[in-house]
Scaffold this active site. Structure first.
Site, PDB file in Angstrom:
ATOM      1  CG  HIS A 132      -6.888   9.313   0.396  1.00  0.00           C
ATOM      2  ND1 HIS A 132      -7.074   7.772   0.218  1.00  0.00           N
ATOM      3  CD2 HIS A 132      -7.428  10.091  -0.368  1.00  0.00           C
ATOM      4  CE1 HIS A 132      -7.487   7.899  -1.034  1.00  0.00           C
ATOM      5  NE2 HIS A 132      -7.612   9.361  -1.533  1.00  0.00           N
ATOM      6  CB  CYS A 141      -0.855  -0.074   1.281  1.00  0.00           C
ATOM      7  SG  CYS A 141      -1.669   1.573   1.465  1.00  0.00           S
ATOM      8  CB  THR A 159      -6.441   6.658  -7.420  1.00  0.00           C
ATOM      9  OG1 THR A 159      -6.166   7.788  -6.733  1.00  0.00           O
ATOM     10  CG2 THR A 159      -7.483   7.336  -8.722  1.00  0.00           C
ATOM     11  CG  HIS A 189      -8.661  14.574  -1.162  1.00  0.00           C
ATOM     12  ND1 HIS A 189      -7.759  14.421  -2.384  1.00  0.00           N
ATOM     13  CD2 HIS A 189      -9.280  13.330  -1.426  1.00  0.00           C
ATOM     14  CE1 HIS A 189      -7.716  13.279  -3.033  1.00  0.00           C
ATOM     15  NE2 HIS A 189      -8.800  12.352  -2.450  1.00  0.00           N
ATOM     16  CG  ASN A 202     -12.957  10.972  -4.114  1.00  0.00           C
ATOM     17  OD1 ASN A 202     -13.764  11.687  -3.849  1.00  0.00           O
ATOM     18  ND2 ASN A 202     -11.861  11.343  -4.365  1.00  0.00           N
ATOM     19  CB  CYS A 259       0.911   1.131   4.265  1.00  0.00           C
ATOM     20  SG  CYS A 259      -0.638   0.657   5.239  1.00  0.00           S
TER      21      CYS A 259
END
Ligand code: 5GP
Ligand code: ZN
Length: 113
Positions: free
Chosen positions: A99, A3, A94, A101, A86, A6
């Site tokens: 996460h 990842c 993606t 933003h 998202n 990570c």
């Protein structure tokens, strides 16, 4: 599991750190969509909002606390900003490490869909 986020947390991939504590890491987006574009992520690997549960959701509240703190520090708390996560293909996710933003520093377009 390979990842990218990570690996950023571990320092294996360089990033421009904005904030770090025991459970959260924040860094500048590599492809900024606004003058301020920071990604705020949990250190624990959670793939997306789909994997948020009663057991791991405390970090999400903490992320919003950090979003408010960073917005203030970055000078956008009064002008305004957006926090977006998202989830899945239709939303354009993606990177499958949860996460948020943090976007601001300009008049953001209002596009919900
Ligand atoms: P998503 O489309 O999944 O919501 O957002 C992923 C975000 O991660 C994108 O805005 C993209 O520019 C950013 N990103 C992808 N790879 C990297 C990287 O290696 N470093 C940094 N700083 N940002 C990345
Ligand atoms: Zn991860």
């Amino acid at each position: 599991m390979d990842c990218i986020f990570c690996r950023i947390i571990k320092g294996e991939i360089p990033s421009t750190k904005v904030y770090e504590d025991e459970t959260v890491y924040a860094f500048k987006d590599i492809n900024p969509m606004a003058p301020v574009h920071v990604l705020i992520i949990p250190k624990v690997h959670i793939a997306s909002i789909n994997e948020v549960t009663a057991e791991n959701s405390a970090v999400i509240a903490h992320i919003y606390e950090i979003a408010a703190k960073l917005a203030k520090e970055l000078g956008i708390s009064e002008s305004g900003y957006r926090v977006v996560s998202n989830c899945g293909a239709d939303a354009g996710q993606t990177v499958f490490h949860l996460h948020f933003h943090l976007l601001g520093g300009t008049k953001l377009k209002v596009e919900m869909c």
